[in-house]
Scaffold this motif. Sequence first.
Motif, PDB file in Angstrom:
ATOM      1  N   VAL A 507      -7.580  10.054 -26.369  1.00 14.49           N
ATOM      2  CA  VAL A 507      -8.189   8.866 -26.092  1.00 14.49           C
ATOM      3  C   VAL A 507      -8.101   7.896 -27.170  1.00 14.49           C
ATOM      4  CG1 VAL A 507      -9.956  10.028 -24.348  1.00 14.49           C
ATOM      5  CG2 VAL A 507     -10.561   9.608 -26.905  1.00 14.49           C
ATOM      6  N   VAL A 508      -8.325   6.688 -26.672  1.00 15.45           N
ATOM      7  CA  VAL A 508      -8.096   5.439 -27.812  1.00 15.45           C
ATOM      8  C   VAL A 508      -9.380   5.290 -28.771  1.00 15.45           C
ATOM      9  CG1 VAL A 508      -7.913   2.884 -27.861  1.00 15.45           C
ATOM     10  CG2 VAL A 508      -6.707   4.285 -26.196  1.00 15.45           C
ATOM     11  N   HIS A 509      -9.210   5.104 -29.813  1.00 17.13           N
ATOM     12  CA  HIS A 509     -10.226   4.951 -30.833  1.00 17.13           C
ATOM     13  C   HIS A 509     -10.144   3.700 -31.767  1.00 17.13           C
ATOM     14  CE1 HIS A 509     -11.683   8.974 -30.274  1.00 17.13           C
ATOM     15  NE2 HIS A 509     -10.616   9.409 -30.484  1.00 17.13           N
ATOM     16  N   PRO A 510     -11.060   2.782 -30.987  1.00 15.14           N
ATOM     17  CA  PRO A 510     -10.977   1.268 -31.729  1.00 15.14           C
ATOM     18  C   PRO A 510     -11.755   1.256 -32.881  1.00 15.14           C
ATOM     19  CG  PRO A 510     -12.609   1.495 -29.964  1.00 15.14           C
ATOM     20  CD  PRO A 510     -11.979   2.758 -29.858  1.00 15.14           C
ATOM     21  N   TRP A 511     -10.899   1.230 -34.168  1.00 16.14           N
ATOM     22  CA  TRP A 511     -11.551   1.507 -35.310  1.00 16.14           C
ATOM     23  C   TRP A 511     -12.320   0.317 -35.985  1.00 16.14           C
ATOM     24  CZ3 TRP A 511     -12.689   5.933 -36.198  1.00 16.14           C
ATOM     25  CH2 TRP A 511     -13.525   6.585 -37.560  1.00 16.14           C
ATOM     26  N   HIS A 561     -16.429   3.279 -38.582  1.00 18.95           N
ATOM     27  CA  HIS A 561     -16.820   4.278 -37.226  1.00 18.95           C
ATOM     28  C   HIS A 561     -15.875   3.874 -36.231  1.00 18.95           C
ATOM     29  CE1 HIS A 561     -19.395   1.201 -34.858  1.00 18.95           C
ATOM     30  NE2 HIS A 561     -19.766   0.952 -36.313  1.00 18.95           N
ATOM     31  N   CYS A 562     -15.761   4.581 -35.156  1.00 16.78           N
ATOM     32  CA  CYS A 562     -14.977   4.209 -34.066  1.00 16.78           C
ATOM     33  C   CYS A 562     -15.948   3.158 -33.169  1.00 16.78           C
ATOM     34  CB  CYS A 562     -14.940   5.392 -33.169  1.00 16.78           C
ATOM     35  SG  CYS A 562     -14.155   4.878 -31.428  1.00 16.78           S
ATOM     36  N   HIS A 563     -15.349   2.359 -32.604  1.00 17.46           N
ATOM     37  CA  HIS A 563     -16.250   1.269 -31.867  1.00 17.46           C
ATOM     38  C   HIS A 563     -16.315   1.481 -30.622  1.00 17.46           C
ATOM     39  CE1 HIS A 563     -18.874  -2.489 -31.477  1.00 17.46           C
ATOM     40  NE2 HIS A 563     -18.973  -2.400 -32.504  1.00 17.46           N
ATOM     41  N   ASN A 564     -15.692   2.637 -29.887  1.00 17.09           N
ATOM     42  CA  ASN A 564     -16.240   2.909 -28.539  1.00 17.09           C
ATOM     43  C   ASN A 564     -17.451   3.961 -28.861  1.00 17.09           C
ATOM     44  OD1 ASN A 564     -16.913   4.855 -26.543  1.00 17.09           O
ATOM     45  ND2 ASN A 564     -14.606   4.794 -25.841  1.00 17.09           N
ATOM     46  N   LEU A 565     -18.790   3.104 -28.636  1.00 12.66           N
ATOM     47  CA  LEU A 565     -20.128   3.535 -29.363  1.00 12.66           C
ATOM     48  C   LEU A 565     -20.302   4.846 -28.838  1.00 12.66           C
ATOM     49  CD1 LEU A 565     -21.605  -0.054 -29.336  1.00 12.66           C
ATOM     50  CD2 LEU A 565     -20.603   1.200 -31.094  1.00 12.66           C
ATOM     51  N   ALA A 566     -20.116   5.106 -27.797  1.00 15.15           N
ATOM     52  CA  ALA A 566     -20.224   6.578 -27.263  1.00 15.15           C
ATOM     53  C   ALA A 566     -19.499   7.641 -28.357  1.00 15.15           C
ATOM     54  CB  ALA A 566     -19.646   6.875 -25.830  1.00 15.15           C
ATOM     55  N   HIS A 567     -18.366   7.273 -28.525  1.00 16.20           N
ATOM     56  CA  HIS A 567     -17.681   8.048 -29.482  1.00 16.20           C
ATOM     57  C   HIS A 567     -18.444   8.131 -30.901  1.00 16.20           C
ATOM     58  CE1 HIS A 567     -13.607   7.590 -27.477  1.00 16.20           C
ATOM     59  NE2 HIS A 567     -14.363   7.954 -26.705  1.00 16.20           N
ATOM     60  N   ALA A 568     -18.712   7.039 -31.504  1.00 16.65           N
ATOM     61  CA  ALA A 568     -19.508   6.689 -32.642  1.00 16.65           C
ATOM     62  C   ALA A 568     -20.659   7.842 -32.544  1.00 16.65           C
ATOM     63  CB  ALA A 568     -19.741   5.390 -32.968  1.00 16.65           C
ATOM     64  N   GLY A 571     -20.532  11.432 -33.051  1.00 16.14           N
ATOM     65  CA  GLY A 571     -19.892  12.150 -34.228  1.00 16.14           C
ATOM     66  C   GLY A 571     -19.016  11.187 -35.059  1.00 16.14           C
ATOM     67  N   MET A 572     -18.177  10.250 -34.461  1.00 11.05           N
ATOM     68  CA  MET A 572     -17.219   9.571 -35.058  1.00 11.05           C
ATOM     69  C   MET A 572     -17.465   8.600 -35.894  1.00 11.05           C
ATOM     70  SD  MET A 572     -13.503   8.763 -33.217  1.00 11.05           S
ATOM     71  CE  MET A 572     -12.756  10.158 -33.256  1.00 11.05           C
ATOM     72  N   THR A 573     -18.434   8.828 -37.060  1.00  7.97           N
ATOM     73  CA  THR A 573     -18.971   7.642 -37.906  1.00  7.97           C
ATOM     74  C   THR A 573     -19.096   8.384 -39.260  1.00  7.97           C
ATOM     75  OG1 THR A 573     -20.487   6.860 -36.258  1.00  7.97           O
ATOM     76  CG2 THR A 573     -21.340   6.587 -38.668  1.00  7.97           C
TER      77      THR A 573
HETATM   78 CU    CU Z   1     -13.596   6.551 -30.345  1.00  8.56          CU
END
Ligand code: CU
Length: 579
Positions: A507-511, A561-568, A571-573
């Motif tokens: 999936v895409v991760h907007p950093w 962090h990833c700005h797909n905030l559900a990803h953040a 754990g993606m922070t």
């Molecule tokens: Cu992401």
Amino acid sequence: MTTGSLLAADLVIAVLAAAGWLGGGAASAGRRRPLALGLVALALFATLARAITITALARAGWWFAAEKVLVAAPLSLAAVAVAGPRLLRASGDIRSVAVPLLFAGYAGSAGLLVTVLHGYPASAGVGLLAVAGVVAATAVTWRILDARPSPTVSRAALAVAAAALVTGTGLAVTPNAAPAVPHDHGYRDTQTVGEPTRRFTLTAGTATVSVSGRDVAAWAFNGQVPGPELTATVGDVLEVTLRNRDIARGVTLHWHGYDVPNSQDGVPGVTQAAVLPGQEFVYRFRADQVGTYWYHTHAVSDIGVRKGLYGVLVVRPAPVTGVDVTVAVHTLSGLALPAPRTEPVEAGTPVRLRLINTDSTTHRYALAGTPFRVAAMDGSDLRGPTPLVDTAVLIPAGGRYDLVFTVPATPVALYVDGRAVYSTGPVSAATGAWPVLDPLGYGVAAPVPWSRFDKEFTLVLDRGLDLRGLLPRYAHTVNGAADPDIPSQVVRLDDIVKFTIVNRSQVVHPWHLHGHHVLVLTRNGRPATGSPLWLDSFDVRPGDVWEVAFRADNPGMWANHCHNLAHADAGMTLHLMYS
Ligand SMILES: [Cu+2]
């Protein structure tokens, strides 16, 4: 084919191969010869096809192709070598090849499980656990099918499984030393007393707002979604009082893309405590960056922003000429914002369209009826932007593009994902087939200001099972760990820092790095050839490798962090901290 679609194809083929081996094994155990042969043919075909997808991934520069070769290739070869000759020789009882075929199926499934559940980085411990599982499952199958393995073979299988299980468990559960994260709230106070000040008050609360004629339950600033547009002239001091009326989980204000002093950054637990119902917090910083930005809550940010706790921040140079329009795109309870609007503008008028993506996923914007230039991205002016015609732009989650044009005699319309949101008159245009601008080649280049890097960090973005918390979760990970276990990146003031960001996931991760704009150096090995791109939000697509750099010039503790905030939230922070 993009690396992302190659990855998806490779996953589907791997599933087909494992299913083929398992199905073939089950069919031969049931003595259903034609079915078994058909499924084995499928498995063999899929295995060959995987050789092609893995080679293509390696050629596309995917970082992890070698790992696939090391894990998948030996297992596939072993399966073919064990099952193939028996299958050809088994003129009588096809049941005799059931165990080798099922072994191949278990091996393929184990490889898939490791890829999907464990993710990056592959470790010897997890590899051994997978081997233990495959050997144990094969041994059990052997007994169930009553194929009578010799006692020596049985004991050997048991010993291999036990040794792999013990060693693998030992290696897999040894915790990485997660460094203690001192949350030093180093306060770099802005010397702003007695200067021209723009004051705003934002009160967060539950509200019912109307979208396209429907009442929607939202969380809103001052009862509206988006919140009030905050504007300033460059040089002003902004003073924003945040109050929380009834958002039980707390709110903060984060100034997305605005490189404020750390104490004003609005990250709960890092730069301040969340503002609870009945409390307030005053943010104060100088508006020293011109451009298009936005603000949003950073407390339970996935839910908070999605439900409406966001608004626009625009800092203009003085004086302003022409028409200046902001278009903040958002999805509220499945309904698209903003509502379409049509405003006639006199021909010859210069227009600046400030496009803002406040959602967690990419949006496609298309301006029809006029040539235009992309004057700025993420608040920074581009160098030498050339006119574009019939070209779409993709704006990442959190990102902003400023489009400028001079109003022609005929109407102009802006489409977002095919929906007209702003127009100067009646226009109907099919924009779906337009090419998409690649910002890395747009505008006029300038030399990279640094020739060496003091600190370099690699961030591998992936998914994996996280067993460290109270409950297991399928986390979005950085370098194999999930927040709060991702080690902080430690830099010193004035270090030149390089990030290499690699997306290993599907999936895409907007950093998004707080407190700094990063200069894009390369994407997938190709240097940026256009205008310098100083971004705060950029889409790292599946398989992408981005190299970006910045000067560490804003001390503090910053979310990265990833700005797909559900990803953040999953754990993606991680954090960038100054020593
Ligand atoms: Cu992401």
